[in-house]
Write a protein that holds these residues in place. Sequence first.
Motif, PDB file in Angstrom:
ATOM      1  N   LEU A  37       0.803  -1.225   0.000  1.00 14.59           N
ATOM      2  CA  LEU A  37       0.000   0.000   0.000  1.00 14.59           C
ATOM      3  C   LEU A  37       0.838   1.280   0.000  1.00 14.59           C
ATOM      4  CD1 LEU A  37      -2.769  -1.058   2.545  1.00 14.59           C
ATOM      5  CD2 LEU A  37      -2.904  -1.035   0.055  1.00 14.59           C
ATOM      6  N   ASN A  38       2.160   1.111   0.104  1.00 18.06           N
ATOM      7  CA  ASN A  38       3.042   2.281   0.067  1.00 18.06           C
ATOM      8  C   ASN A  38       2.773   3.226   1.237  1.00 18.06           C
ATOM      9  OD1 ASN A  38       5.088   3.939  -0.981  1.00 18.06           O
ATOM     10  ND2 ASN A  38       3.630   5.134  -2.208  1.00 18.06           N
ATOM     11  N   LEU A  39       2.612   2.643   2.450  1.00 19.54           N
ATOM     12  CA  LEU A  39       2.350   3.472   3.622  1.00 19.54           C
ATOM     13  C   LEU A  39       3.649   4.072   4.142  1.00 19.54           C
ATOM     14  CD1 LEU A  39      -0.214   1.270   5.594  1.00 19.54           C
ATOM     15  CD2 LEU A  39      -0.682   3.132   4.009  1.00 19.54           C
ATOM     16  N   ASN A  40       3.504   5.196   4.757  1.00 24.62           N
ATOM     17  CA  ASN A  40       4.624   5.912   5.371  1.00 24.62           C
ATOM     18  C   ASN A  40       4.731   5.476   6.816  1.00 24.62           C
ATOM     19  OD1 ASN A  40       6.473   7.748   6.466  1.00 24.62           O
ATOM     20  ND2 ASN A  40       5.782   9.411   5.132  1.00 24.62           N
ATOM     21  N   LEU A  41       5.850   4.802   7.177  1.00 25.60           N
ATOM     22  CA  LEU A  41       5.985   4.262   8.535  1.00 25.60           C
ATOM     23  C   LEU A  41       5.982   5.377   9.575  1.00 25.60           C
ATOM     24  CD1 LEU A  41       8.666   1.476   7.950  1.00 25.60           C
ATOM     25  CD2 LEU A  41       6.205   1.227   8.191  1.00 25.60           C
ATOM     26  N   TYR A  45       2.647   5.143  11.898  1.00 23.37           N
ATOM     27  CA  TYR A  45       3.091   4.173  12.906  1.00 23.37           C
ATOM     28  C   TYR A  45       2.045   3.874  13.965  1.00 23.37           C
ATOM     29  CZ  TYR A  45       3.915   7.914  16.315  1.00 23.37           C
ATOM     30  OH  TYR A  45       3.752   8.953  17.187  1.00 23.37           O
ATOM     31  N   PRO A  46       1.126   4.866  14.318  1.00 20.63           N
ATOM     32  CA  PRO A  46       0.101   4.488  15.317  1.00 20.63           C
ATOM     33  C   PRO A  46      -0.772   3.323  14.842  1.00 20.63           C
ATOM     34  CG  PRO A  46       0.224   6.860  15.106  1.00 20.63           C
ATOM     35  CD  PRO A  46       1.029   6.299  13.982  1.00 20.63           C
ATOM     36  N   ILE A  47      -1.128   3.346  13.548  1.00 26.09           N
ATOM     37  CA  ILE A  47      -1.958   2.243  13.027  1.00 26.09           C
ATOM     38  C   ILE A  47      -1.177   0.932  13.080  1.00 26.09           C
ATOM     39  CG2 ILE A  47      -3.135   1.378  10.976  1.00 26.09           C
ATOM     40  CD1 ILE A  47      -3.675   4.252  10.169  1.00 26.09           C
ATOM     41  N   PRO A 220       1.100   8.425  -6.593  1.00 24.31           N
ATOM     42  CA  PRO A 220       1.259   8.251  -5.137  1.00 24.31           C
ATOM     43  C   PRO A 220       0.379   9.216  -4.355  1.00 24.31           C
ATOM     44  CG  PRO A 220       3.383   8.349  -6.238  1.00 24.31           C
ATOM     45  CD  PRO A 220       2.362   8.767  -7.262  1.00 24.31           C
ATOM     46  N   ASN A 221      -0.198   8.709  -3.251  1.00 30.75           N
ATOM     47  CA  ASN A 221      -1.047   9.517  -2.360  1.00 30.75           C
ATOM     48  C   ASN A 221      -0.238   9.847  -1.108  1.00 30.75           C
ATOM     49  OD1 ASN A 221      -3.044  10.718  -0.879  1.00 30.75           O
ATOM     50  ND2 ASN A 221      -4.465   8.975  -0.977  1.00 30.75           N
ATOM     51  N   VAL A 222      -0.350  11.075  -0.671  1.00 31.49           N
ATOM     52  CA  VAL A 222       0.428  11.488   0.501  1.00 31.49           C
ATOM     53  C   VAL A 222       0.007  10.721   1.741  1.00 31.49           C
ATOM     54  CG1 VAL A 222       0.890  13.788  -0.411  1.00 31.49           C
ATOM     55  CG2 VAL A 222      -1.212  13.391   0.880  1.00 31.49           C
ATOM     56  N   ASN A 223      -1.261  10.257   1.816  1.00 31.35           N
ATOM     57  CA  ASN A 223      -1.751   9.485   2.965  1.00 31.35           C
ATOM     58  C   ASN A 223      -1.478   7.986   2.818  1.00 31.35           C
ATOM     59  OD1 ASN A 223      -2.788  11.757   4.307  1.00 31.35           O
ATOM     60  ND2 ASN A 223      -4.679  11.684   3.113  1.00 31.35           N
ATOM     61  N   GLY A 224      -0.822   7.654   1.723  1.00 28.81           N
ATOM     62  CA  GLY A 224      -0.553   6.237   1.495  1.00 28.81           C
ATOM     63  C   GLY A 224      -1.339   5.710   0.326  1.00 28.81           C
ATOM     64  N   GLY A 225      -0.827   4.761  -0.360  1.00 29.71           N
ATOM     65  CA  GLY A 225      -1.510   4.169  -1.487  1.00 29.71           C
ATOM     66  C   GLY A 225      -1.271   4.947  -2.762  1.00 29.71           C
TER      67      GLY A 225
END
Length: 598
Positions: A37-41, A45-47, A220-225
Amino acid sequence: MKQNKEKLSLERRILNASHLPDVATGIVILLYTVFILNLNLKLHYPIILGVIIGVLFAQFGISPITNHFLMGKVSKRVQKWETEETTVEERTKLLLDIHKLPGRKEREAFLYFFVCSFGLAAAYKILLDMNNQLNVVSCCFCILGAYVASLLALANTRAICNEYAVRIVDQGVDEKILNKKTFFGTSYQQTFILYCTIPVLWGILLAVMLFYVYYFNNIPNVNGGYLPADIAGPGLRGGQLSRLGFVLLINALIGIVSVYSFLNSILVSSGALQSSMQHIIKNDIFTVKLASTDFETEVSYNLYLVNQIVLLFRSILDDMREIGNTMIVPINELSEISQATASTSLEQSTGVKEILATMEDTDRQTRNIVEKIGDVTTVAEGTEKNVNAGFETLQSNLDKMTEITEANVSTISGIRELGEKIGSIWEIVKIINDIADQTRIIAFNAELEASSAGDSGKNFHIVANEVRRLAAGITNSVDQIKDKITEIQHSSDNLIITSESGTEKIREGLELSEKLKEKFNDIQSSSEITVESANQIKEIIYQQSAAFDQIVATVRQISSGIENFSTSTGTVNNTAHKLKEAANLLENLHTRIITTSE
């Protein structure tokens, strides 16, 4: 460490074995989705931390409850089996239930991660407003991870349960159920589908789905994905291409590990079977240790069949050795009897040959008597002619009558000598009768011995029966000989009486010759009577000679039969010797097998 395992219950051992694989699988699935999903750690990180805490809570808080629900009852029965005496039926049912536990644990792990996968997808949607297509692909990857986790749970639980299954089988279970079902785990065909087909096909399908989503969602989405493609059009960007290649690599590794696990399980099972067979070949069949088996797979059942073959082979060898030991005593007795019978038959054959020689001599004497009777007949006829010739030859008639008297005396002497010879024949006939009785008794005893020997004495039984039948025939022939001898004696007595009567008549004729004129007619009548009596004597002697020829032929047949019996006895003796060798071969078979094994 082994002692600690023994103290833990089955339920607890399965639970402890699932902690590390489940936690590791959950974290790997989480990182896998973060990567896809291309998430930003740093941003999310809370999720990620919340998901890790949820995985740990589920594993150490919820999993013990579901594990107790699935394994508790069987675990208590296992503890009862370990501490108390159980029946074959109880152990058999416990074995069947233990083999069901790996499947239960597999379904529990899959269901646990399956629910977590949808929960994670829902969290991504709600909290991050994740692209639907990309979120679906991520969820499918999580389900693949759930499937892998279920395979790990299946393997770990199976390894633990099989330890108990082996011990239960060693104590004894119902073999009817074992032979009916053969094995209680997953077949190799199903295992191939679980470990090879599904992971490989699923991995390829997920790679295709990810390629499709990346191809049409490449912003790319700044919130991920990623967002749908812009005016530049669909296609893979550099970052997506590397991610897709990494996913393909991970899926390929999962497929390789799954296939290797399947092949390794086959190699391990085949190695156990090969080791068991080599152990049987290199060791004594009576001391070889039976291979332990848990009836989990087809190879496990093959190990059980190998054990049954070993037990069957032991039983066959024991039976063969027992048969050999059982055969030795009656075969030795049969050999001794056949040897004694052969000796007796040889003596009988010699005795019959001597009897035959004596009777042939007697037959020659009888033929001489026939010739003499012929001479008597000729003299009587000459006397009749001389009487008819007249008074001129009276003196000649007197001389002839004197000769007739002397001939009659000689005839009576020959007939009496014949009677004495016939008396000696009675002794010979008695000897023959005794030999026949002895032969019949020996044949009867031989039949009894052959009957007790079973199938092995069948041929000897036939020979003994033929010998007894031959002895009965000899007895009947001897009875006929007795009747003929009695007739000959009666005829001889009649001949003596007749001869003495003829002599008396001749003497009267001599006395009457002094008064030839007055008594000539009486002399003529006496002469005629003499001729008739001589003819009767001649006929009787001819009959006696024919009867004696029949006796000689019968004795010859007896001699031939005894020689055949002697030959048959030799055959029986050889057969008994061969049976003795076969019995010794059976008795020593066990020793030769042990020597060959060594």
